[in-house]
Design an enzyme around this catalytic site. Structure first.
Site, PDB file in Angstrom:
ATOM      1  N   LYS A 120       0.844  -1.210   0.000  1.00  0.00           N
ATOM      2  CA  LYS A 120       0.000   0.000   0.000  1.00  0.00           C
ATOM      3  C   LYS A 120       0.869   1.246   0.000  1.00  0.00           C
ATOM      4  O   LYS A 120       0.565   2.227  -0.696  1.00  0.00           O
ATOM      5  CB  LYS A 120      -0.924  -0.001   1.219  1.00  0.00           C
ATOM      6  CG  LYS A 120      -1.755   1.272   1.344  1.00  0.00           C
ATOM      7  CD  LYS A 120      -2.716   1.232   2.509  1.00  0.00           C
ATOM      8  CE  LYS A 120      -3.517   2.532   2.582  1.00  0.00           C
ATOM      9  NZ  LYS A 120      -4.563   2.502   3.632  1.00  0.00           N
TER      10      LYS A 120
ATOM     11  N   HIS B 281      -7.084 -25.833 -37.244  1.00  0.00           N
ATOM     12  CA  HIS B 281      -8.295 -25.291 -36.617  1.00  0.00           C
ATOM     13  C   HIS B 281      -8.776 -26.162 -35.462  1.00  0.00           C
ATOM     14  O   HIS B 281      -9.946 -26.537 -35.400  1.00  0.00           O
ATOM     15  CB  HIS B 281      -9.387 -25.073 -37.652  1.00  0.00           C
ATOM     16  CG  HIS B 281      -9.030 -24.034 -38.676  1.00  0.00           C
ATOM     17  ND1 HIS B 281      -8.773 -22.725 -38.343  1.00  0.00           N
ATOM     18  CD2 HIS B 281      -8.864 -24.120 -40.013  1.00  0.00           C
ATOM     19  CE1 HIS B 281      -8.464 -22.040 -39.430  1.00  0.00           C
ATOM     20  NE2 HIS B 281      -8.506 -22.875 -40.464  1.00  0.00           N
TER      21      HIS B 281
END
Length: 527
Positions: free
Chosen positions: A142, A285
Protein backbone atom coordinates in the site's frame (compact mmCIF):
# COMPACT_ATOMS: atom_id res chain seq x y z
CA UNK A 1 13.79 11.82 1.13
CA UNK A 2 13.05 10.97 -2.50
CA UNK A 3 15.15 12.22 -5.36
CA UNK A 4 13.53 14.04 -8.26
CA UNK A 5 12.96 10.84 -10.22
CA UNK A 6 11.24 9.03 -7.33
CA UNK A 7 14.24 7.01 -6.11
CA UNK A 8 13.95 6.05 -2.44
CA UNK A 9 17.09 5.14 -0.47
CA UNK A 10 17.04 1.94 1.58
CA UNK A 11 18.38 2.38 5.09
CA UNK A 12 16.47 -0.33 6.94
CA UNK A 13 15.12 -3.64 5.68
CA UNK A 14 12.94 -6.23 7.42
CA UNK A 15 13.58 -9.77 6.22
CA UNK A 16 11.36 -12.70 7.30
CA UNK A 17 11.02 -15.54 4.85
CA UNK A 18 9.70 -19.09 4.87
CA UNK A 19 11.49 -19.97 1.60
CA UNK A 20 15.08 -19.07 2.42
CA UNK A 21 16.49 -19.68 -1.07
CA UNK A 22 19.06 -16.98 -1.80
CA UNK A 23 18.13 -14.88 1.20
CA UNK A 24 21.58 -15.01 2.81
CA UNK A 25 23.23 -13.55 -0.28
CA UNK A 26 20.49 -10.93 -0.61
CA UNK A 27 20.86 -9.87 3.02
CA UNK A 28 24.65 -9.78 2.76
CA UNK A 29 24.49 -7.52 -0.29
CA UNK A 30 22.09 -5.20 1.55
CA UNK A 31 24.41 -5.10 4.57
CA UNK A 32 27.38 -4.29 2.35
CA UNK A 33 25.45 -1.28 1.08
CA UNK A 34 24.95 -0.04 4.62
CA UNK A 35 21.39 -1.29 5.14
CA UNK A 36 20.34 -2.11 8.71
CA UNK A 37 18.75 -5.57 8.92
CA UNK A 38 15.69 -6.47 11.00
CA UNK A 39 14.49 -10.05 11.13
CA UNK A 40 12.47 -12.69 12.97
CA UNK A 41 12.73 -16.30 14.11
CA UNK A 42 14.46 -18.75 11.80
CA UNK A 43 15.47 -16.08 9.30
CA UNK A 44 17.23 -14.09 12.01
CA UNK A 45 19.09 -17.19 13.18
CA UNK A 46 20.17 -18.02 9.63
CA UNK A 47 21.54 -14.53 9.06
CA UNK A 48 23.27 -14.44 12.44
CA UNK A 49 24.95 -17.80 11.70
CA UNK A 50 26.16 -16.26 8.44
CA UNK A 51 27.88 -13.55 10.46
CA UNK A 52 25.50 -10.74 9.56
CA UNK A 53 24.46 -8.14 12.16
CA UNK A 54 20.70 -8.55 12.65
CA UNK A 55 18.32 -6.75 14.98
CA UNK A 56 15.48 -8.95 16.15
CA UNK A 57 11.94 -7.68 15.77
CA UNK A 58 11.39 -8.13 19.50
CA UNK A 59 14.29 -5.78 20.18
CA UNK A 60 12.71 -3.28 17.79
CA UNK A 61 9.21 -3.49 19.30
CA UNK A 62 10.17 -4.05 22.94
CA UNK A 63 7.66 -6.90 22.97
CA UNK A 64 8.50 -10.62 22.84
CA UNK A 65 7.32 -13.12 20.28
CA UNK A 66 4.38 -14.93 21.87
CA UNK A 67 1.99 -17.82 21.26
CA UNK A 68 4.70 -19.98 19.69
CA UNK A 69 5.49 -17.28 17.16
CA UNK A 70 1.89 -16.56 16.16
CA UNK A 71 2.35 -12.95 17.26
CA UNK A 72 5.64 -11.25 16.54
CA UNK A 73 5.33 -8.58 13.82
CA UNK A 74 1.77 -7.39 14.58
CA UNK A 75 2.97 -4.25 16.33
CA UNK A 76 2.70 -0.49 15.64
CA UNK A 77 6.48 -0.10 15.44
CA UNK A 78 6.53 -2.59 12.56
CA UNK A 79 3.38 -1.55 10.74
CA UNK A 80 4.01 2.11 11.44
CA UNK A 81 7.48 1.69 9.92
CA UNK A 82 5.92 0.18 6.80
CA UNK A 83 2.88 2.44 6.48
CA UNK A 84 4.42 5.74 7.55
CA UNK A 85 4.33 8.29 4.70
CA UNK A 86 7.64 10.02 4.33
CA UNK A 87 7.16 13.77 4.66
CA UNK A 88 3.65 13.33 6.07
CA UNK A 89 3.86 11.05 9.10
CA UNK A 90 7.40 11.88 10.20
CA UNK A 91 6.31 13.78 13.30
CA UNK A 92 4.01 11.06 14.65
CA UNK A 93 6.61 8.40 13.86
CA UNK A 94 9.23 10.33 15.84
CA UNK A 95 6.78 10.85 18.72
CA UNK A 96 6.23 7.11 19.08
CA UNK A 97 9.77 6.00 18.33
CA UNK A 98 8.84 4.36 15.02
CA UNK A 99 11.72 3.95 12.62
CA UNK A 100 10.92 3.80 8.88
CA UNK A 101 11.34 0.45 7.12
CA UNK A 102 12.34 1.06 3.50
CA UNK A 103 12.36 -2.51 2.21
CA UNK A 104 10.32 -5.54 3.24
CA UNK A 105 11.37 -9.03 2.16
CA UNK A 106 8.71 -11.56 3.14
CA UNK A 107 7.31 -14.78 1.72
CA UNK A 108 4.61 -16.81 3.36
CA UNK A 109 4.18 -20.13 5.14
CA UNK A 110 3.96 -22.87 2.47
CA UNK A 111 0.22 -23.45 2.78
CA UNK A 112 -0.33 -24.88 -0.72
CA UNK A 113 2.58 -27.33 -0.42
CA UNK A 114 1.36 -28.41 3.02
CA UNK A 115 -2.23 -29.18 2.04
CA UNK A 116 -1.07 -30.93 -1.16
CA UNK A 117 -0.06 -33.83 1.11
CA UNK A 118 -3.04 -36.18 1.32
CA UNK A 119 -2.15 -36.89 4.94
CA UNK A 120 -2.43 -33.24 5.99
CA UNK A 121 -4.93 -32.81 8.85
CA UNK A 122 -7.14 -29.73 9.10
CA UNK A 123 -5.36 -28.63 12.29
CA UNK A 124 -1.99 -28.77 10.52
CA UNK A 125 -3.37 -26.79 7.59
CA UNK A 126 -4.66 -24.09 9.95
CA UNK A 127 -1.21 -23.66 11.47
CA UNK A 128 0.19 -22.92 8.01
CA UNK A 129 -2.12 -19.95 7.51
CA UNK A 130 0.21 -16.96 7.75
CA UNK A 131 -1.20 -13.84 9.41
CA UNK A 132 1.67 -11.47 10.11
CA UNK A 133 3.27 -12.03 6.71
CA UNK A 134 0.28 -10.99 4.57
CA UNK A 135 -0.40 -8.07 6.89
CA UNK A 136 3.15 -6.74 6.41
CA UNK A 137 3.13 -7.40 2.67
CA UNK A 138 -0.14 -5.51 2.22
CA UNK A 139 1.09 -2.63 4.38
CA UNK A 140 4.34 -2.26 2.44
CA UNK A 141 2.57 -2.65 -0.91
CA UNK A 142 0.00 0.00 0.00
CA UNK A 143 2.83 2.37 0.87
CA UNK A 144 4.92 1.52 -2.20
CA UNK A 145 5.41 5.23 -2.83
CA UNK A 146 8.05 4.89 -0.11
CA UNK A 147 8.62 1.17 0.53
CA UNK A 148 9.87 -1.66 -1.70
CA UNK A 149 8.21 -5.02 -1.03
CA UNK A 150 9.90 -8.26 -2.14
CA UNK A 151 7.90 -11.50 -2.04
CA UNK A 152 9.99 -13.82 -4.23
CA UNK A 153 13.66 -14.68 -4.60
CA UNK A 154 13.47 -14.16 -8.34
CA UNK A 155 13.63 -10.37 -7.96
CA UNK A 156 16.55 -10.19 -5.50
CA UNK A 157 19.07 -9.43 -8.25
CA UNK A 158 16.87 -6.76 -9.84
CA UNK A 159 16.46 -4.97 -6.51
CA UNK A 160 20.17 -5.13 -5.73
CA UNK A 161 21.04 -3.88 -9.22
CA UNK A 162 18.90 -0.77 -8.71
CA UNK A 163 20.33 -0.14 -5.26
CA UNK A 164 23.83 -0.24 -6.70
CA UNK A 165 23.05 1.81 -9.78
CA UNK A 166 20.62 4.36 -8.34
CA UNK A 167 21.39 4.35 -4.64
CA UNK A 168 17.80 3.30 -3.95
CA UNK A 169 14.69 1.83 -5.54
CA UNK A 170 12.88 3.54 -8.40
CA UNK A 171 9.19 4.42 -8.43
CA UNK A 172 8.67 2.03 -11.37
CA UNK A 173 10.25 -0.92 -9.56
CA UNK A 174 8.32 -0.31 -6.34
CA UNK A 175 5.05 -0.06 -8.28
CA UNK A 176 5.75 -3.33 -10.09
CA UNK A 177 6.75 -5.09 -6.87
CA UNK A 178 3.58 -3.85 -5.15
CA UNK A 179 1.40 -5.29 -7.90
CA UNK A 180 3.17 -8.65 -7.58
CA UNK A 181 2.83 -8.50 -3.80
CA UNK A 182 -0.94 -8.07 -3.92
CA UNK A 183 -1.13 -10.90 -6.49
CA UNK A 184 0.93 -13.02 -4.08
CA UNK A 185 -1.43 -12.47 -1.14
CA UNK A 186 -4.50 -12.85 -3.36
CA UNK A 187 -3.29 -16.26 -4.50
CA UNK A 188 -2.49 -17.22 -0.92
CA UNK A 189 -5.92 -16.22 0.37
CA UNK A 190 -7.56 -17.95 -2.58
CA UNK A 191 -5.74 -21.20 -1.79
CA UNK A 192 -6.89 -21.04 1.84
CA UNK A 193 -10.49 -20.26 0.86
CA UNK A 194 -10.46 -23.10 -1.65
CA UNK A 195 -9.10 -25.60 0.86
CA UNK A 196 -11.56 -24.68 3.61
CA UNK A 197 -14.40 -24.69 1.07
CA UNK A 198 -13.60 -28.32 0.21
CA UNK A 199 -13.40 -29.59 3.80
CA UNK A 200 -15.81 -29.98 6.71
CA UNK A 201 -15.07 -28.92 10.32
CA UNK A 202 -13.59 -32.36 11.05
CA UNK A 203 -11.19 -32.05 8.12
CA UNK A 204 -12.97 -34.46 5.81
CA UNK A 205 -12.99 -33.55 2.13
CA UNK A 206 -16.59 -33.19 0.97
CA UNK A 207 -15.98 -32.04 -2.61
CA UNK A 208 -13.27 -31.78 -5.27
CA UNK A 209 -14.76 -28.42 -6.18
CA UNK A 210 -14.54 -25.63 -3.57
CA UNK A 211 -17.39 -23.28 -2.71
CA UNK A 212 -15.56 -20.42 -4.41
CA UNK A 213 -13.04 -20.72 -7.21
CA UNK A 214 -10.01 -18.44 -7.24
CA UNK A 215 -7.94 -18.62 -10.39
CA UNK A 216 -4.66 -16.76 -10.73
CA UNK A 217 -2.71 -16.57 -13.96
CA UNK A 218 0.14 -14.36 -15.09
CA UNK A 219 0.46 -12.64 -18.44
CA UNK A 220 2.90 -14.43 -20.71
CA UNK A 221 2.40 -12.23 -23.76
CA UNK A 222 0.21 -9.61 -25.35
CA UNK A 223 -0.88 -10.60 -28.82
CA UNK A 224 -1.45 -8.60 -31.97
CA UNK A 225 -5.07 -9.72 -31.95
CA UNK A 226 -7.39 -12.57 -30.94
CA UNK A 227 -9.27 -15.03 -33.13
CA UNK A 228 -9.92 -12.14 -35.52
CA UNK A 229 -7.98 -8.89 -36.15
CA UNK A 230 -10.64 -6.69 -34.54
CA UNK A 231 -10.29 -8.52 -31.17
CA UNK A 232 -7.63 -7.64 -28.61
CA UNK A 233 -5.95 -10.59 -26.89
CA UNK A 234 -3.30 -11.75 -24.44
CA UNK A 235 -1.94 -15.13 -23.34
CA UNK A 236 -1.94 -15.90 -19.61
CA UNK A 237 0.00 -18.71 -17.99
CA UNK A 238 -1.28 -20.77 -15.06
CA UNK A 239 1.03 -20.03 -12.14
CA UNK A 240 0.68 -23.62 -10.91
CA UNK A 241 1.49 -25.13 -14.32
CA UNK A 242 4.12 -27.82 -14.04
CA UNK A 243 3.56 -30.35 -16.82
CA UNK A 244 5.15 -29.70 -20.21
CA UNK A 245 2.70 -27.62 -22.23
CA UNK A 246 2.45 -24.83 -24.77
CA UNK A 247 2.34 -22.47 -21.77
CA UNK A 248 5.74 -23.62 -20.49
CA UNK A 249 7.40 -24.32 -23.85
CA UNK A 250 10.57 -22.50 -24.90
CA UNK A 251 10.33 -20.84 -28.31
CA UNK A 252 13.54 -21.35 -30.26
CA UNK A 253 12.68 -19.21 -33.27
CA UNK A 254 9.90 -17.69 -35.34
CA UNK A 255 7.33 -14.96 -35.03
CA UNK A 256 5.39 -14.49 -31.81
CA UNK A 257 2.61 -17.02 -31.34
CA UNK A 258 -0.84 -15.79 -32.27
CA UNK A 259 -4.03 -16.49 -30.33
CA UNK A 260 -5.02 -19.23 -32.78
CA UNK A 261 -1.47 -20.63 -32.82
CA UNK A 262 -1.61 -21.17 -29.05
CA UNK A 263 -5.01 -22.87 -29.19
CA UNK A 264 -4.04 -25.15 -32.08
CA UNK A 265 -0.61 -25.97 -30.66
CA UNK A 266 -2.21 -26.97 -27.37
CA UNK A 267 -4.59 -29.30 -29.25
CA UNK A 268 -1.73 -30.91 -31.18
CA UNK A 269 0.53 -31.34 -28.16
CA UNK A 270 -2.15 -32.81 -25.91
CA UNK A 271 -3.04 -35.33 -28.61
CA UNK A 272 0.53 -36.47 -29.29
CA UNK A 273 1.14 -36.93 -25.54
CA UNK A 274 -1.32 -39.84 -25.62
CA UNK A 275 1.07 -42.09 -27.55
CA UNK A 276 4.14 -43.94 -26.26
CA UNK A 277 5.72 -44.99 -29.57
CA UNK A 278 7.11 -42.34 -31.96
CA UNK A 279 4.12 -40.24 -32.99
CA UNK A 280 3.19 -37.18 -35.00
CA UNK A 281 -0.02 -35.13 -34.89
CA UNK A 282 -0.93 -32.42 -37.39
CA UNK A 283 -3.69 -30.03 -36.31
CA UNK A 284 -5.70 -27.51 -38.28
CA UNK A 285 -8.29 -25.29 -36.62
CA UNK A 286 -8.12 -27.16 -33.29
CA UNK A 287 -8.79 -30.60 -34.83
CA UNK A 288 -6.27 -33.28 -35.77
CA UNK A 289 -6.16 -33.81 -39.53
CA UNK A 290 -3.46 -36.48 -39.33
CA UNK A 291 -2.26 -38.74 -36.49
CA UNK A 292 0.27 -41.53 -36.86
CA UNK A 293 2.56 -43.81 -34.83
CA UNK A 294 5.51 -45.51 -36.50
CA UNK A 295 8.97 -46.88 -35.90
CA UNK A 296 10.54 -43.44 -36.34
CA UNK A 297 9.39 -39.85 -36.08
CA UNK A 298 10.12 -39.36 -39.76
CA UNK A 299 7.81 -42.20 -40.76
CA UNK A 300 5.15 -40.98 -38.33
CA UNK A 301 5.29 -37.51 -39.90
CA UNK A 302 5.04 -38.92 -43.45
CA UNK A 303 1.95 -40.95 -42.56
CA UNK A 304 0.29 -38.12 -40.60
CA UNK A 305 0.82 -35.78 -43.55
CA UNK A 306 -0.50 -38.29 -46.07
CA UNK A 307 -3.73 -38.67 -44.08
CA UNK A 308 -4.87 -35.20 -45.20
CA UNK A 309 -2.29 -33.24 -47.23
CA UNK A 310 -4.81 -30.52 -48.08
CA UNK A 311 -5.59 -29.67 -44.44
CA UNK A 312 -1.96 -30.09 -43.33
CA UNK A 313 -1.01 -26.94 -45.25
CA UNK A 314 -0.37 -24.18 -42.70
CA UNK A 315 -0.97 -26.58 -39.84
CA UNK A 316 0.56 -27.19 -36.43
CA UNK A 317 2.83 -30.24 -36.08
CA UNK A 318 3.51 -31.94 -32.74
CA UNK A 319 5.90 -34.80 -31.96
CA UNK A 320 6.42 -36.86 -28.83
CA UNK A 321 10.17 -37.39 -29.26
CA UNK A 322 13.33 -35.56 -30.33
CA UNK A 323 13.33 -33.85 -33.72
CA UNK A 324 16.57 -34.22 -35.65
CA UNK A 325 17.77 -32.54 -38.85
CA UNK A 326 16.20 -35.21 -41.08
CA UNK A 327 12.73 -34.70 -39.60
CA UNK A 328 13.09 -30.92 -39.70
CA UNK A 329 14.18 -31.11 -43.33
CA UNK A 330 11.31 -33.42 -44.28
CA UNK A 331 8.81 -30.90 -42.91
CA UNK A 332 10.37 -27.85 -44.54
CA UNK A 333 10.81 -29.59 -47.90
CA UNK A 334 7.22 -30.76 -48.00
CA UNK A 335 4.87 -28.15 -46.57
CA UNK A 336 4.18 -24.70 -45.19
CA UNK A 337 3.88 -25.00 -41.40
CA UNK A 338 2.97 -22.47 -38.73
CA UNK A 339 4.30 -24.18 -35.58
CA UNK A 340 6.42 -27.22 -34.77
CA UNK A 341 6.50 -28.43 -31.16
CA UNK A 342 8.38 -31.34 -29.58
CA UNK A 343 9.92 -32.31 -26.24
CA UNK A 344 13.44 -31.80 -27.61
CA UNK A 345 15.13 -30.62 -30.80
CA UNK A 346 18.73 -31.46 -31.64
CA UNK A 347 21.11 -28.63 -32.46
CA UNK A 348 21.26 -29.90 -36.05
CA UNK A 349 17.48 -29.92 -36.16
CA UNK A 350 17.31 -26.37 -34.83
CA UNK A 351 19.90 -25.30 -37.41
CA UNK A 352 17.81 -26.81 -40.18
CA UNK A 353 14.72 -24.89 -39.04
CA UNK A 354 16.70 -21.64 -39.20
CA UNK A 355 16.41 -21.89 -42.98
CA UNK A 356 12.80 -20.79 -42.47
CA UNK A 357 12.93 -18.15 -39.76
CA UNK A 358 9.19 -17.51 -39.78
CA UNK A 359 8.43 -21.06 -38.62
CA UNK A 360 7.69 -21.03 -34.91
CA UNK A 361 9.68 -23.81 -33.23
CA UNK A 362 8.90 -24.77 -29.63
CA UNK A 363 10.61 -27.15 -27.21
CA UNK A 364 8.65 -28.39 -24.18
CA UNK A 365 10.90 -30.80 -22.34
CA UNK A 366 9.73 -34.31 -21.44
CA UNK A 367 6.36 -35.11 -19.89
CA UNK A 368 5.24 -37.98 -17.64
CA UNK A 369 3.63 -41.01 -19.26
CA UNK A 370 0.51 -40.54 -17.16
CA UNK A 371 -0.59 -36.90 -16.70
CA UNK A 372 -1.45 -35.77 -13.21
CA UNK A 373 -4.88 -34.60 -12.06
CA UNK A 374 -5.84 -31.27 -13.51
CA UNK A 375 -8.89 -29.09 -14.01
CA UNK A 376 -10.30 -27.88 -17.32
CA UNK A 377 -12.13 -24.57 -17.47
CA UNK A 378 -14.58 -23.22 -20.01
CA UNK A 379 -15.87 -19.67 -19.89
CA UNK A 380 -19.54 -19.03 -20.58
CA UNK A 381 -21.30 -15.68 -20.38
CA UNK A 382 -21.71 -14.93 -16.69
CA UNK A 383 -20.07 -18.09 -15.43
CA UNK A 384 -17.38 -20.74 -15.59
CA UNK A 385 -17.69 -24.46 -16.25
CA UNK A 386 -15.14 -26.50 -14.29
CA UNK A 387 -14.42 -30.19 -14.82
CA UNK A 388 -11.74 -32.80 -14.30
CA UNK A 389 -9.41 -33.21 -17.26
CA UNK A 390 -10.25 -36.17 -19.51
CA UNK A 391 -7.23 -38.38 -18.88
CA UNK A 392 -9.06 -41.61 -18.10
CA UNK A 393 -7.31 -44.78 -19.25
CA UNK A 394 -9.40 -47.75 -20.31
CA UNK A 395 -8.75 -50.91 -18.36
CA UNK A 396 -8.37 -53.94 -20.65
CA UNK A 397 -11.37 -55.67 -19.03
CA UNK A 398 -13.54 -52.61 -19.73
CA UNK A 399 -13.58 -53.41 -23.46
CA UNK A 400 -16.52 -55.60 -24.40
CA UNK A 401 -16.96 -57.22 -27.80
CA UNK A 402 -20.65 -56.81 -28.63
CA UNK A 403 -20.70 -58.65 -31.96
CA UNK A 404 -20.41 -62.21 -33.16
CA UNK A 405 -17.02 -61.55 -34.73
CA UNK A 406 -14.02 -60.83 -32.52
CA UNK A 407 -11.43 -58.26 -33.66
CA UNK A 408 -8.16 -59.68 -34.99
CA UNK A 409 -4.91 -58.90 -33.19
CA UNK A 410 -4.06 -56.19 -35.73
CA UNK A 411 -7.56 -54.73 -35.44
CA UNK A 412 -7.26 -54.59 -31.65
CA UNK A 413 -4.07 -52.52 -32.00
CA UNK A 414 -5.70 -50.15 -34.46
CA UNK A 415 -8.88 -49.89 -32.36
CA UNK A 416 -6.87 -48.79 -29.33
CA UNK A 417 -4.93 -46.31 -31.47
CA UNK A 418 -8.13 -44.89 -32.98
CA UNK A 419 -9.73 -44.61 -29.55
CA UNK A 420 -6.83 -42.47 -28.31
CA UNK A 421 -7.00 -40.29 -31.41
CA UNK A 422 -10.77 -39.75 -31.35
CA UNK A 423 -10.76 -38.28 -27.84
CA UNK A 424 -8.86 -35.28 -29.25
CA UNK A 425 -11.31 -34.62 -32.10
CA UNK A 426 -14.24 -32.23 -31.67
CA UNK A 427 -17.64 -33.87 -31.28
CA UNK A 428 -19.34 -35.41 -33.11
CA UNK A 429 -16.09 -37.22 -33.84
CA UNK A 430 -15.36 -40.17 -36.10
CA UNK A 431 -11.90 -41.52 -36.93
CA UNK A 432 -10.99 -44.20 -39.49
CA UNK A 433 -7.58 -45.74 -38.85
CA UNK A 434 -5.34 -48.54 -40.04
CA UNK A 435 -1.72 -49.45 -39.50
CA UNK A 436 -1.47 -47.07 -36.50
CA UNK A 437 -2.40 -44.04 -38.58
CA UNK A 438 -5.54 -42.06 -39.23
CA UNK A 439 -7.06 -42.49 -42.68
CA UNK A 440 -10.02 -40.15 -42.41
CA UNK A 441 -11.34 -37.83 -39.68
CA UNK A 442 -14.81 -36.34 -39.37
CA UNK A 443 -15.20 -33.63 -36.74
CA UNK A 444 -17.60 -31.15 -35.22
CA UNK A 445 -20.77 -32.11 -37.08
CA UNK A 446 -24.29 -31.88 -35.73
CA UNK A 447 -24.97 -35.45 -36.88
CA UNK A 448 -22.70 -38.45 -36.36
CA UNK A 449 -23.55 -39.90 -39.75
CA UNK A 450 -22.33 -36.68 -41.39
CA UNK A 451 -19.05 -36.96 -39.47
CA UNK A 452 -18.73 -40.47 -40.88
CA UNK A 453 -19.38 -39.22 -44.40
CA UNK A 454 -16.82 -36.46 -44.05
CA UNK A 455 -14.23 -38.93 -42.74
CA UNK A 456 -14.85 -41.12 -45.80
CA UNK A 457 -14.51 -38.11 -48.11
CA UNK A 458 -11.26 -37.08 -46.41
CA UNK A 459 -9.80 -40.52 -47.01
CA UNK A 460 -10.90 -40.47 -50.65
CA UNK A 461 -9.42 -36.99 -51.12
CA UNK A 462 -6.08 -38.24 -49.77
CA UNK A 463 -6.23 -41.32 -51.99
CA UNK A 464 -6.36 -43.69 -49.00
CA UNK A 465 -8.34 -46.91 -48.94
CA UNK A 466 -10.59 -47.66 -45.97
CA UNK A 467 -10.76 -51.35 -46.81
CA UNK A 468 -10.01 -53.32 -43.65
CA UNK A 469 -9.81 -50.15 -41.54
CA UNK A 470 -11.23 -49.60 -38.06
CA UNK A 471 -13.53 -46.81 -36.96
CA UNK A 472 -13.67 -45.01 -33.61
CA UNK A 473 -16.63 -42.91 -32.53
CA UNK A 474 -16.38 -40.63 -29.49
CA UNK A 475 -19.99 -41.37 -28.49
CA UNK A 476 -22.55 -44.05 -29.30
CA UNK A 477 -24.22 -44.45 -32.68
CA UNK A 478 -27.87 -43.44 -32.16
CA UNK A 479 -28.92 -45.26 -35.35
CA UNK A 480 -27.52 -47.95 -37.59
CA UNK A 481 -26.91 -45.54 -40.51
CA UNK A 482 -23.38 -44.70 -39.35
CA UNK A 483 -22.50 -48.40 -39.12
CA UNK A 484 -23.96 -49.05 -42.57
CA UNK A 485 -21.88 -46.24 -43.99
CA UNK A 486 -18.70 -47.46 -42.26
CA UNK A 487 -19.22 -50.95 -43.65
CA UNK A 488 -19.85 -49.59 -47.14
CA UNK A 489 -16.56 -47.67 -46.90
CA UNK A 490 -14.69 -50.87 -46.05
CA UNK A 491 -14.34 -50.75 -42.26
CA UNK A 492 -13.80 -54.10 -40.55
CA UNK A 493 -14.16 -53.12 -36.88
CA UNK A 494 -15.69 -50.35 -34.78
CA UNK A 495 -14.96 -49.04 -31.29
CA UNK A 496 -17.56 -46.88 -29.56
CA UNK A 497 -18.92 -46.29 -26.05
CA UNK A 498 -22.28 -48.03 -26.48
CA UNK A 499 -25.16 -47.10 -24.23
CA UNK A 500 -27.79 -46.13 -26.80
CA UNK A 501 -31.35 -47.37 -26.45
CA UNK A 502 -30.84 -48.63 -30.00
CA UNK A 503 -27.62 -50.52 -29.24
CA UNK A 504 -29.16 -53.78 -30.37
CA UNK A 505 -30.10 -52.23 -33.72
CA UNK A 506 -26.50 -51.06 -34.15
CA UNK A 507 -25.08 -54.44 -33.09
CA UNK A 508 -27.39 -56.21 -35.52
CA UNK A 509 -26.18 -53.94 -38.32
CA UNK A 510 -22.56 -54.75 -37.46
CA UNK A 511 -23.32 -58.47 -37.46
CA UNK A 512 -25.07 -58.19 -40.81
CA UNK A 513 -21.95 -56.63 -42.29
CA UNK A 514 -19.57 -59.03 -40.55
CA UNK A 515 -17.98 -56.24 -38.52
CA UNK A 516 -16.42 -56.59 -35.09
CA UNK A 517 -17.71 -54.00 -32.62
CA UNK A 518 -16.20 -53.13 -29.25
CA UNK A 519 -17.98 -51.16 -26.53
CA UNK A 520 -15.83 -49.07 -24.17
CA UNK A 521 -18.49 -47.90 -21.73
CA UNK A 522 -16.82 -44.48 -21.84
CA UNK A 523 -17.39 -41.53 -24.14
CA UNK A 524 -15.06 -38.68 -25.09
CA UNK A 525 -17.20 -35.66 -25.97
CA UNK A 526 -15.01 -32.67 -26.77
CA UNK A 527 -16.92 -29.46 -27.41
Amino acid sequence: MATNDGVRPVQRALISVSDKSGVEGFARALHEQGVELLSTGGTARLLEQAGLPVKGVSAETGFPEIMEGRVKTLHPRIHGGLLGRRGTDDEVMAEHGIGPIDLLCVNLYPFEQTVADDGCALADAIEYIDIGGPAMIRAAAKNHADVAVVTEAGVYEEVLEELQRLGGTSRALRHRLAARAFAHTARYDGAIAGYLGQHDPQGGKHSDFPETWTLQVEKAAEMRYGENPHQGAAFYRDINQGEASVATARQLQGKALSYNNVADTDAALECVKAFRTPACVIVKHANPCGVACAGTLGSAYEQAFEADPTSAFGGIIAFNDTIDADVAGAILDRQFVEVVIAPEITEAGAERFRDKQNVRVLETGRWPEQPGPEIDLKRVRGGLLVQERDTAVLAPDALQVATERQPSEAEWADLRFAWEAVRHVKSNAVVFAGGQRTLGIGAGQMSRVFSTRIACEKAADAGLSLQGSVLASDAFFPFRDGVDQAAEAGAAAIIQPGGSKRDQEVIDAANEHGLAMVFTGMRHFRH
